[in-house]
Design an enzyme around this catalytic site. Structure first.
Site, short mmCIF file in Angstrom:
data_model
loop_
_atom_site.label_atom_id
_atom_site.label_comp_id
_atom_site.label_asym_id
_atom_site.label_seq_id
_atom_site.Cartn_x
_atom_site.Cartn_y
_atom_site.Cartn_z
N LYS A 292 -4.10 10.19 -32.73
CA LYS A 292 -5.49 9.71 -33.12
C LYS A 292 -5.88 9.19 -31.41
O LYS A 292 -7.19 9.30 -30.80
CB LYS A 292 -5.70 9.22 -34.17
CG LYS A 292 -5.96 9.35 -35.35
CD LYS A 292 -6.81 10.72 -35.84
CE LYS A 292 -7.12 11.16 -36.35
NZ LYS A 292 -7.85 11.88 -37.32
N TYR B 82 1.53 9.53 -35.75
CA TYR B 82 -0.21 8.98 -36.17
C TYR B 82 -1.22 8.47 -35.14
O TYR B 82 -1.79 8.97 -35.55
CB TYR B 82 -0.33 8.87 -37.00
CG TYR B 82 -2.00 9.25 -37.76
CD1 TYR B 82 -2.77 10.27 -38.75
CD2 TYR B 82 -2.36 7.46 -38.17
CE1 TYR B 82 -4.00 10.36 -38.81
CE2 TYR B 82 -4.32 7.37 -37.92
CZ TYR B 82 -4.89 8.41 -38.22
OH TYR B 82 -6.13 9.12 -39.03
#
Length: 341
Positions: free
Chosen positions: A221, A217
Site C-alpha cells: 500500500k 501488505y
C-alpha cells in the site's frame, strides 16, 4: 579622526540594522510557528466539512464508462451502485462470475437500458497475460473515463514477516501492486488522448503508517501511495486526475468488522464521502494527489501526521502492539474452533 569616526558610525549603523533584521526575523518565525497549526486546522476542517469536491462530470460525461476492479463486494460494489446512479455505464471486474452476474442483474433491474454493464471474471493473483488481453478486448472502443482501482488483499491474520507464507506474499503483491499497474496502464492511453479521466486507487493507513505484522501488505500500500503521487504529476498536464484514496478501517470482509461506527464507516458511507470530495485532500494535507475523504479518518491522519509524524517510532510501536494483540486473539479463536471439530 573624522574618517575613523565616520567609519565607526557606519559600522554602528550597520550593526543596528543587522540586529533589527534579526529581531524581525525571530518575530516572524514565532508568528509563523504559532499560526501554522491554526492554519492547518482550518484547512483540514474546510476540506472535510465545507468545501465541495469536483463534479464527476468534469472527468467524463454521463454515458461514458467506469471500470471497477474488485467490483463484486464491499467498497467496489458500492462504487458500482453509486456510479450507476450517476449515469455511468459499468465494466465490472472481479474473481467470481456469479457475484458479478448478480450485481449486473441488480443494476439492470433498477436502471433498465439506461445503464449498460459488462463483466469479466478475473483472478488478479494469477497475473495471466490472457486475462489482461481479454480485459483489453472488453474495453477497446469504449470511452472509459473513470477507473476505480479497488481490488486488494491483506494477510489472513497479522503475522510476523519471517513467518509469512510465500504464496500469501506473492498474492498480495500481484493483487495490490501488479494488477493496479497493469489495469491502469491499459486505460491511460485512452484517457490521455481524450484529455480527461479520473483514476482512484484505494490505499490504506497500513501503507501510510508502517504496520508491523502486516509488513508485506503495508509495503504494497505504501507503493501505491508513492506510485499514485508520481503518476498524478505525469498525467495532470493531460487532463487526467489521479487520486490515492486513504482510509482506516471500513466494515468489509477484509477488515472483519461488521458494525459501523463514527470511526468505522460502512462501504456506502465511505464511497459517498470519496465521490463528494474529489480533488480535496481531506486529512492528507501536503501529500500530492492524495485524499483521506472520510471525516474521522481524515482527522485521525491529520492529527497523527502533524503532531507525531506518520513514520515516528511512537506510531510504529502503537501499530505493532495493536496488531500483536489482534494476532493473539485470532490464534486463540483458531484454537477454540479446532477443539470444537
Amino acid at each position: 579622526m573624522s574618517s575613523i569616526t565616520e567609519t565607526f558610525g557606519v559600522r554602528i549603523d550597520a550593526t543596528n540594522s543587522l540586529v533589527q533584521a534579526a529581531i524581525y526575523g525571530f518575530l516572524l518565525a514565532g508568528v509563523a510557528a504559532f499560526a501554522a497549526p491554526i492554519v492547518s486546522t482550518i484547512r483540514v476542517l474546510l476540506s472535510l466539512f465545507v468545501l465541495p469536491g469536483k463534479s464527476l462530470s468534469s472527468f467524463g460525461p454521463r454515458g461514458t464508462w467506469a471500470l471497477i476492479t474488485g467490483a463484486s463486494d464491499g467498497i467496489g460494489k458500492e462504487f458500482a451502485l453509486a456510479l450507476a446512479a450517476k449515469g455511468y455505464n459499468l465494466i465490472l471486474v472481479s474473481r467470481t462470475q456469479s457475484k458479478l452476474d448478480s450485481l449486473a442483474a441488480d443494476i439492470s433491474s433498477k436502471y433498465g437500458p439506461k445503464i449498460s454493464t459488462k463483466t469479466l471474471a478475473m483472478d488478479f493473483a494469477q497475473n495471466k497475460d490472457s486475462d489482461y488481453n481479454n480485459l483489453k478486448k472488453l474495453v477497446d472502443g469504449l470511452d472509459v473515463s473513470i477507473l476505480i482501482n479497488n481490488v486488494g488483499l491483506s494477510h489472513s491474520i497479522p503475522v510476523p514477516f519471517a513467518e509469512t507464507p510465500k504464496q500469501e506474499m506473492t498474492d498480495i503483491i500481484m493483487i495490490n501492486c501488479m494488477a493496479t499497474l497493469r489495469v491502469t496502464q491499459l486505460l491511460t492511453p485512452g484517457m490521455i488522448s481524450r484529455k480527461r479521466g479520473l483514476i482512484l486507487t484505494m490505499a490504506s493507513f497500513g501503507g501510510f503508517f508502517p504496520t508491523p505484522l502486516l509488513a508485506t501488505y503495508s509495503g504494497s500500500k505504501a507503493f501505491l501511495q508513492q506510485w499514485s503521487s508520481a503518476l498524478g504529476s505525469e498525467l495532470e498536464p493531460h487532463g487526467v486526475h489521479v487520486q490515492c484514496v486513504q482510509s482506516h478501517l471500513i466494515t468489509t470482509a477484509m477488515s472483519k468488522i461488521r458494525k459501523p461506527s463514527a470511526l468505522v464507516p460502512n462501504p456506502k458511507q465511505f464511497v459517498k464521502a470519496t465521490l463528494s470530495k474529489l480533488g480535496r485532500s481531506g486529512g492528507a494535507q501536503n501529500v500530492a494527489f492524495t485524499s483521506t475523504p472520510y471525516w474521522s479518518h481524515g482527522i485521525m491522519q491529520w492529527f497523527l501526521s502533524r503532531f507525531l509524524g506518520e513514520r515516528s517510532p511512537i506510531v510504529v510501536k502503537i501499530n505493532r502492539g495493536m496488531h500483536e494483540d489482534i494476532r493473539r486473539r485470532a490464534l486463540r479463536k483458531a484454537e477454540r474452533d479446532a477443539k470444537k471439530q
